[in-house]
Scaffold this motif. Structure first.
Motif, PDB file in Angstrom:
ATOM      1  N   MET A 319     -51.218 -24.226 -80.793  1.00 14.04           N
ATOM      2  CA  MET A 319     -50.616 -24.871 -79.612  1.00 14.04           C
ATOM      3  C   MET A 319     -50.530 -26.333 -79.541  1.00 14.04           C
ATOM      4  O   MET A 319     -49.658 -26.698 -79.052  1.00 14.04           O
ATOM      5  N   TYR A 320     -51.468 -27.075 -79.869  1.00 11.97           N
ATOM      6  CA  TYR A 320     -51.427 -28.370 -80.059  1.00 11.97           C
ATOM      7  C   TYR A 320     -50.160 -29.050 -80.610  1.00 11.97           C
ATOM      8  O   TYR A 320     -49.838 -29.875 -80.543  1.00 11.97           O
ATOM      9  N   LEU A 321     -49.543 -28.416 -81.626  1.00  9.49           N
ATOM     10  CA  LEU A 321     -48.506 -28.632 -82.302  1.00  9.49           C
ATOM     11  C   LEU A 321     -47.152 -28.769 -81.602  1.00  9.49           C
ATOM     12  O   LEU A 321     -46.287 -29.387 -81.974  1.00  9.49           O
ATOM     13  N   GLY A 322     -47.296 -28.272 -80.407  1.00 14.36           N
ATOM     14  CA  GLY A 322     -46.213 -28.222 -79.271  1.00 14.36           C
ATOM     15  C   GLY A 322     -46.060 -29.570 -78.577  1.00 14.36           C
ATOM     16  O   GLY A 322     -45.189 -29.959 -77.944  1.00 14.36           O
ATOM     17  N   VAL A 323     -47.213 -30.407 -78.861  1.00 19.29           N
ATOM     18  CA  VAL A 323     -47.275 -31.514 -77.849  1.00 19.29           C
ATOM     19  C   VAL A 323     -47.653 -32.715 -78.842  1.00 19.29           C
ATOM     20  O   VAL A 323     -47.074 -33.734 -78.662  1.00 19.29           O
ATOM     21  N   PHE A 324     -48.670 -32.689 -79.942  1.00 18.62           N
ATOM     22  CA  PHE A 324     -49.271 -33.756 -80.599  1.00 18.62           C
ATOM     23  C   PHE A 324     -48.721 -33.760 -82.143  1.00 18.62           C
ATOM     24  O   PHE A 324     -48.339 -32.683 -82.733  1.00 18.62           O
ATOM     25  N   ARG A 325     -48.667 -34.981 -82.430  1.00 19.16           N
ATOM     26  CA  ARG A 325     -48.313 -34.998 -83.969  1.00 19.16           C
ATOM     27  C   ARG A 325     -49.580 -34.790 -84.857  1.00 19.16           C
ATOM     28  O   ARG A 325     -50.794 -34.850 -84.350  1.00 19.16           O
ATOM     29  N   ARG A 326     -49.508 -34.317 -86.182  1.00 16.98           N
ATOM     30  CA  ARG A 326     -50.597 -34.016 -86.869  1.00 16.98           C
ATOM     31  C   ARG A 326     -51.744 -35.002 -86.988  1.00 16.98           C
ATOM     32  O   ARG A 326     -52.832 -34.729 -87.168  1.00 16.98           O
ATOM     33  N   ARG A 327     -51.310 -36.436 -86.905  1.00 13.63           N
ATOM     34  CA  ARG A 327     -52.267 -37.376 -87.213  1.00 13.63           C
ATOM     35  C   ARG A 327     -53.106 -37.292 -85.725  1.00 13.63           C
ATOM     36  O   ARG A 327     -54.574 -37.560 -85.893  1.00 13.63           O
ATOM     37  N   LEU A 328     -52.841 -37.361 -84.854  1.00 13.21           N
ATOM     38  CA  LEU A 328     -53.422 -36.976 -83.328  1.00 13.21           C
ATOM     39  C   LEU A 328     -54.470 -35.805 -83.349  1.00 13.21           C
ATOM     40  O   LEU A 328     -55.557 -35.903 -83.096  1.00 13.21           O
ATOM     41  N   ILE A 329     -53.768 -34.561 -83.914  1.00 11.39           N
ATOM     42  CA  ILE A 329     -54.635 -33.389 -83.905  1.00 11.39           C
ATOM     43  C   ILE A 329     -55.766 -33.594 -84.885  1.00 11.39           C
ATOM     44  O   ILE A 329     -56.787 -33.111 -84.528  1.00 11.39           O
ATOM     45  N   VAL A 330     -55.415 -34.354 -86.138  1.00 11.17           N
ATOM     46  CA  VAL A 330     -56.666 -34.537 -86.972  1.00 11.17           C
ATOM     47  C   VAL A 330     -57.550 -35.436 -86.130  1.00 11.17           C
ATOM     48  O   VAL A 330     -58.801 -35.075 -86.367  1.00 11.17           O
TER      49      VAL A 330
END
Length: 360
Positions: A319-330
């Motif tokens: 669900m984070y993929l709908g808001v954040f780019r992968r760098r921030l998710i990491v």
């Protein structure tokens, strides 16, 4: 091909997409009868639908809250609410969940809408991580789950304190990242106008919502809220479905029996409970009852389960993929895991020295 309007998309979903899914599901059910006789297949189906049925009502609640914010709250009002000081803004974000009480299943659309309304990214991240823990319903459910035992007060209080502390630290870390706007998806960036053919359902629905100004009749406002909520629900729900599929697969095919014998060791028990929180993907309004059932684990291990689960699990990452780019998710994943592990170990050592480890 011309882009569909919001009304056309909603009509397509109701009249074509939903019946198609039902029909395909029915025939899939008929032709997979031999497969369903397998015990693991039955477990997979039960776990999958239990996660979806548990989470979808809160996704809908989150979409409604996000839509109310979109229609009734102006960017200027949001910006006045947020302190200019970065530390105070992050701290306020961590406590905002008491005002907008949603669990982790419904917090994603609210976060995306707050960011688009002008809430700074660090404050939004701290709200994202802390809201499912400071939610009054979650606090009450935790108190009820641990009532009548030595952990009745300790666990609910420490869950809130540790969760808020970790959320604030992660928010401050995110604030140190450069080019913050590039850490967001197009759908989450502030003041982004959708281009033809590229906007997701939620952003298309938002075009209706913005017509409901403060001077508009309440009937128009309610209609705009419903239209926006429908688009937000569809847009966020797809990530929930994918995450639920992964979570159900992990619960079905990964054996947990051998791990349960590690409860007597502080470090091992914390790692095991963090792993279970990530895999089980429980709603924060119900996870305390599951944590209480692990009687062979100490208080610190249970806290690691109760603090990590609302911040990070399989479905949430999707669900984070709908808001954040992968760098921030990491960055979020790494910081939450490290902080939760360190805080749980420190808590376990302190509680152990006070004779409050919670071990049988």
């Amino acid at each position: 091909m011309a882009r569909m309007s919001v009304g056309q998309r909603i009509a397509f979903t109701v009249t074509i997409l939903v019946p198609t899914v039902v029909i395909v599901g029915y025939f899939a059910w008929l032709f997979t009868a031999p497969l369903r006789e397998d015990a693991k297949s039955q477990v997979f189906v039960i776990v999958l639908f239990s996660i979806l049925l548990e989470a979808f009502p809160f996704i809908l609640l989150g979409a409604l809250v996000a839509s109310v914010i979109e229609v009734l709250v102006t960017p200027e009002q949001v910006q006045r609410l947020v302190p200019r000081n970065r530390v105070l803004a992050v701290g306020m974000g961590a406590l905002l969940g008491a005002i907008f009480p949603v669990c982790e299943c419904g917090v994603i659309p609210v976060v995306r809408r707050l960011i688009r309304k002008g809430v700074p990214l660090p404050a939004a991240v701290s709200y994202l991580l802390a809201a499912p823990i400071v939610n009054p319903v979650v606090i009450v459910s935790t108190i009820i789950a641990f009532r009548g035992g030595p952990e009745a007060v300790l666990v609910p209080v420490l869950r809130v304190l540790l969760g808020v502390s970790i959320a604030i630290v992660v928010g401050l870390l995110v604030g140190r990242l450069a080019r913050q706007e590039e850490l967001l998806t197009e759908a989450a960036r502030p003041d982004v106008a959708s281009e033809a053919g590229s906007d997701p359902p939620a952003e298309a629905a938002a075009s209706l919502a913005v017509t409901a100004t403060a001077a508009a009749p309440w009937r128009e406002k309610v209609g705009a809220i419903m239209a926006h909520a429908a688009g937000e629900f569809i847009d966020v729900g797809r990530y929930l479905v994918l995450g639920s599929l992964l979570a159900a697969s992990m619960q079905t095919f990964v054996s947990r029996q051998a791990l349960l014998g590690l409860g007597g060791n502080l470090t091992a028990s914390v790692v095991v409970m963090m792993g279970l929180a990530f895999v089980l993907s429980l709603c924060s309004e119900a996870d305390a009852f599951v944590a209480r059932s692990f009687m062979q684990f100490g208080t610190a291990a249970k806290l690691s389960f109760l603090v990590l689960g609302p911040m990070l699990d399989i479905k949430l990452i999707m669900m984070y993929l709908g808001v954040f780019r992968r760098r921030l998710i990491v960055v979020i994943i790494a910081s939450v895991l490290v902080l939760n592990f360190v805080v749980a170990l420190a808590t376990g050592l302190v509680l152990g020295s006070l004779g409050l480890s919670g071990l049988p």
